[in-house]
Design a protein around this motif. Structure first.
Motif, PDB file in Angstrom:
ATOM      1  N   SER A  17       0.980  -1.105   0.362  1.00  0.00           N
ATOM      2  CA  SER A  17       0.038  -0.186   0.359  1.00  0.00           C
ATOM      3  C   SER A  17       1.135   1.688  -0.126  1.00  0.00           C
ATOM      4  CB  SER A  17      -0.782  -0.129   0.908  1.00  0.00           C
ATOM      5  OG  SER A  17      -2.115   0.921   0.924  1.00  0.00           O
ATOM      6  N   LYS A  18       0.383   2.676  -0.128  1.00  0.00           N
ATOM      7  CA  LYS A  18       0.870   3.185  -0.387  1.00  0.00           C
ATOM      8  C   LYS A  18       1.572   4.003   0.575  1.00  0.00           C
ATOM      9  CE  LYS A  18       0.406   8.965  -1.283  1.00  0.00           C
ATOM     10  NZ  LYS A  18      -0.981   9.474  -1.816  1.00  0.00           N
ATOM     11  N   PRO A  42     -15.133   4.915  15.312  1.00  0.00           N
ATOM     12  CA  PRO A  42     -14.054   5.916  15.513  1.00  0.00           C
ATOM     13  C   PRO A  42     -12.816   5.922  14.472  1.00  0.00           C
ATOM     14  CG  PRO A  42     -14.916   3.817  17.234  1.00  0.00           C
ATOM     15  CD  PRO A  42     -15.325   3.669  15.865  1.00  0.00           C
ATOM     16  N   ASP A  43     -12.416   7.189  15.037  1.00  0.00           N
ATOM     17  CA  ASP A  43     -11.125   7.701  14.192  1.00  0.00           C
ATOM     18  C   ASP A  43      -9.567   6.259  13.563  1.00  0.00           C
ATOM     19  OD1 ASP A  43     -11.708   9.623  13.690  1.00  0.00           O
ATOM     20  OD2 ASP A  43     -10.458  11.223  14.435  1.00  0.00           O
ATOM     21  N   ARG A  44      -9.760   5.972  14.910  1.00  0.00           N
ATOM     22  CA  ARG A  44      -8.785   4.185  14.948  1.00  0.00           C
ATOM     23  C   ARG A  44      -8.797   3.556  13.756  1.00  0.00           C
ATOM     24  NH1 ARG A  44      -9.184  -0.351  17.170  1.00  0.00           N
ATOM     25  NH2 ARG A  44     -10.795   0.238  18.624  1.00  0.00           N
ATOM     26  N   LEU A  45     -10.892   3.018  13.650  1.00  0.00           N
ATOM     27  CA  LEU A  45     -10.810   1.523  13.125  1.00  0.00           C
ATOM     28  C   LEU A  45     -10.498   2.787  11.865  1.00  0.00           C
ATOM     29  CD1 LEU A  45     -13.846   0.606  15.027  1.00  0.00           C
ATOM     30  CD2 LEU A  45     -11.265  -0.734  14.758  1.00  0.00           C
ATOM     31  N   LEU A  46     -11.158   3.876  11.096  1.00  0.00           N
ATOM     32  CA  LEU A  46     -11.100   4.179  10.010  1.00  0.00           C
ATOM     33  C   LEU A  46      -9.642   3.945   9.498  1.00  0.00           C
ATOM     34  CD1 LEU A  46     -13.330   7.577  10.577  1.00  0.00           C
ATOM     35  CD2 LEU A  46     -14.179   5.488   9.097  1.00  0.00           C
ATOM     36  N   LYS A  47      -8.786   4.857  10.792  1.00  0.00           N
ATOM     37  CA  LYS A  47      -7.729   4.817   9.907  1.00  0.00           C
ATOM     38  C   LYS A  47      -7.229   3.330   9.589  1.00  0.00           C
ATOM     39  CE  LYS A  47      -5.570   6.979  13.079  1.00  0.00           C
ATOM     40  NZ  LYS A  47      -4.028   7.246  14.057  1.00  0.00           N
ATOM     41  N   LYS A  48      -7.121   2.685  11.177  1.00  0.00           N
ATOM     42  CA  LYS A  48      -7.303   1.542  10.236  1.00  0.00           C
ATOM     43  C   LYS A  48      -7.693   0.454   8.977  1.00  0.00           C
ATOM     44  CE  LYS A  48      -6.553  -3.259  12.653  1.00  0.00           C
ATOM     45  NZ  LYS A  48      -4.727  -3.659  12.698  1.00  0.00           N
ATOM     46  N   HIS A  49      -8.769   0.660   8.389  1.00  0.00           N
ATOM     47  CA  HIS A  49      -9.424   0.331   8.032  1.00  0.00           C
ATOM     48  C   HIS A  49      -9.116   1.012   6.263  1.00  0.00           C
ATOM     49  CE1 HIS A  49     -12.609  -1.872   6.066  1.00  0.00           C
ATOM     50  NE2 HIS A  49     -13.069  -0.992   4.895  1.00  0.00           N
ATOM     51  N   ARG A  83      -5.599   2.528   6.112  1.00  0.00           N
ATOM     52  CA  ARG A  83      -4.351   2.252   5.708  1.00  0.00           C
ATOM     53  C   ARG A  83      -3.909   3.926   5.632  1.00  0.00           C
ATOM     54  NH1 ARG A  83      -8.359  -0.522   3.231  1.00  0.00           N
ATOM     55  NH2 ARG A  83      -7.158   0.504   1.425  1.00  0.00           N
ATOM     56  N   TRP A  84      -4.764   4.546   6.331  1.00  0.00           N
ATOM     57  CA  TRP A  84      -3.470   5.591   6.676  1.00  0.00           C
ATOM     58  C   TRP A  84      -2.441   5.998   7.987  1.00  0.00           C
ATOM     59  CZ3 TRP A  84      -9.245   6.342   5.855  1.00  0.00           C
ATOM     60  CH2 TRP A  84      -9.207   6.578   4.484  1.00  0.00           C
ATOM     61  N   LYS A  85      -1.977   6.528   8.013  1.00  0.00           N
ATOM     62  CA  LYS A  85      -1.126   6.343   9.095  1.00  0.00           C
ATOM     63  C   LYS A  85      -0.940   7.840  10.543  1.00  0.00           C
ATOM     64  CE  LYS A  85       1.891   3.352   7.630  1.00  0.00           C
ATOM     65  NZ  LYS A  85       2.049   1.839   8.694  1.00  0.00           N
ATOM     66  N   VAL A 104      -4.524  13.616   9.201  1.00  0.00           N
ATOM     67  CA  VAL A 104      -4.382  14.660   8.664  1.00  0.00           C
ATOM     68  C   VAL A 104      -4.378  13.641   7.171  1.00  0.00           C
ATOM     69  CG1 VAL A 104      -2.683  15.813   7.081  1.00  0.00           C
ATOM     70  CG2 VAL A 104      -2.175  15.803  10.294  1.00  0.00           C
ATOM     71  N   SER A 105      -3.773  12.832   6.873  1.00  0.00           N
ATOM     72  CA  SER A 105      -4.000  12.417   5.740  1.00  0.00           C
ATOM     73  C   SER A 105      -5.278  11.849   5.431  1.00  0.00           C
ATOM     74  CB  SER A 105      -3.088  10.976   5.241  1.00  0.00           C
ATOM     75  OG  SER A 105      -2.693  10.571   6.646  1.00  0.00           O
ATOM     76  N   LYS A 106      -6.406  11.119   6.768  1.00  0.00           N
ATOM     77  CA  LYS A 106      -7.394  10.343   6.692  1.00  0.00           C
ATOM     78  C   LYS A 106      -8.329  11.581   6.911  1.00  0.00           C
ATOM     79  CE  LYS A 106      -9.448   9.760  10.988  1.00  0.00           C
ATOM     80  NZ  LYS A 106     -10.415  10.844  10.623  1.00  0.00           N
ATOM     81  N   ASP A 107      -8.264  12.551   7.071  1.00  0.00           N
ATOM     82  CA  ASP A 107      -8.967  14.247   7.376  1.00  0.00           C
ATOM     83  C   ASP A 107      -9.428  14.877   5.431  1.00  0.00           C
ATOM     84  OD1 ASP A 107      -9.630  13.806   9.639  1.00  0.00           O
ATOM     85  OD2 ASP A 107      -8.609  14.951  11.129  1.00  0.00           O
ATOM     86  N   ARG A 108      -8.207  14.629   5.636  1.00  0.00           N
ATOM     87  CA  ARG A 108      -8.233  15.170   3.605  1.00  0.00           C
ATOM     88  C   ARG A 108      -9.427  14.521   2.903  1.00  0.00           C
ATOM     89  NH1 ARG A 108      -4.293  12.950   1.458  1.00  0.00           N
ATOM     90  NH2 ARG A 108      -4.309  14.302  -0.369  1.00  0.00           N
ATOM     91  N   TYR A 109      -9.535  13.230   3.442  1.00  0.00           N
ATOM     92  CA  TYR A 109     -10.524  12.617   3.104  1.00  0.00           C
ATOM     93  C   TYR A 109     -11.905  12.583   2.779  1.00  0.00           C
ATOM     94  CZ  TYR A 109      -6.730   9.908  -0.194  1.00  0.00           C
ATOM     95  OH  TYR A 109      -5.853   9.633  -0.884  1.00  0.00           O
ATOM     96  N   VAL A 110     -11.995  13.226   4.429  1.00  0.00           N
ATOM     97  CA  VAL A 110     -13.606  13.280   4.996  1.00  0.00           C
ATOM     98  C   VAL A 110     -14.146  14.191   4.136  1.00  0.00           C
ATOM     99  CG1 VAL A 110     -14.483  13.386   7.013  1.00  0.00           C
ATOM    100  CG2 VAL A 110     -13.171  11.650   6.527  1.00  0.00           C
TER     101      VAL A 110
END
Length: 228
Positions: free
Chosen positions: A87-88, A192-199, A201-203, A206-212
């Motif tokens: 993955s990226k 929860p953010d923890r599950l969103l990041k794991k699902h 593949r965000w580290k 910040v990178s996750k929130d760009r998509y929300v």
């Protein structure tokens, strides 16, 4: 040197073009696509529905989706597991499992994926790509699966075709719209953010929130809580 650096930074700001983010795909759009294309046994249409539903539910990037192999997929009654070889953000190439739940609805990604696999007569022990090119031979009135994987441009064409058919402007959407649509829907439901990041593949957040993309009601919570 400091003057030159300031000059260069100023020119970058002047010449920079704003990044225009694509809109997220919604579950309602996918329902309309499945209603229109997911009921019959047209292999191209079933592949399209399966690909879009899996990408949305698994928060898949194009490179992750296109590189999925049949042997990376394990289907259970309640869910499906996908193994992402690389993955990226997987710098150490450890791989990751992505789990997608079955819903029993017509938009169930597990059910549609199983329908695609059965219709295409694919072998889950094989190392071929999961989503492969499909040709329709008019002379024999049969669909033929080809080797290889779907290109970025072909996947985008498939998405845009589906959107046009449900009267949605495809120019506002790209392949990342499936990833951003999935995470936006899950975030709105309070996952929860923890599950969103794991699902996804965000580290980092910040990178996750760009998509929300936050719904208006959620955005208004900030100012409405100020007691004005």
């Amino acid at each position: 040197m400091k003057f030159v650096k300031l000059l260069i930074d100023g020119l970058k700001r002047i010449l920079a073009k704003p990044v225009v983010q694509k809109e997220p795909i919604t579950a309602d759009m996918l329902l309309k696509i499945v209603d229109k294309f997911g009921q019959g046994e047209n292999l191209m249409h079933i592949r399209m529905c399966a690909m879009l539903l899996v990408a949305y539910a698994g928060f898949f990037r194009y490179d992750e989706l296109s590189n999925l192999r049949l042997c990376d997929v394990i289907i259970f009654t309640s869910h499906v597991k996908f193994f992402i070889n690389k993955s990226k953000n997987d710098q150490y190439r450890e791989g990751a499992w992505v789990v997608v739940a079955a819903s029993g609805k017509e938009t169930c990604p597990v059910g549609m994926l199983q329908k695609y696999i059965n219709l295409a007569e694919l072998d889950l022990s094989a190392e071929d790509f999961l989503f492969k090119p499909v040709l329709f031979r008019k002379s024999k009135q049969v669909y033929q699966i080809k080797k290889g994987k779907l290109s970025y441009s072909r996947c985008r064409e498939i998405l845009h075709f589906a959107l046009k058919e449900i009267q949605v402007d495809p120019k506002r959407y790209g392949l990342h719209s499936l990833r951003s649509g999935g995470v936006s829907a899950a975030a709105a439901l309070g996952v929860p953010d923890r599950l969103l990041k794991k699902h996804g593949r965000w580290k980092t957040d910040v990178s996750k929130d760009r998509y929300v993309k936050e719904e208006l009601a959620n955005q208004l919570q900030v100012s409405s809580s100020l007691g004005l």
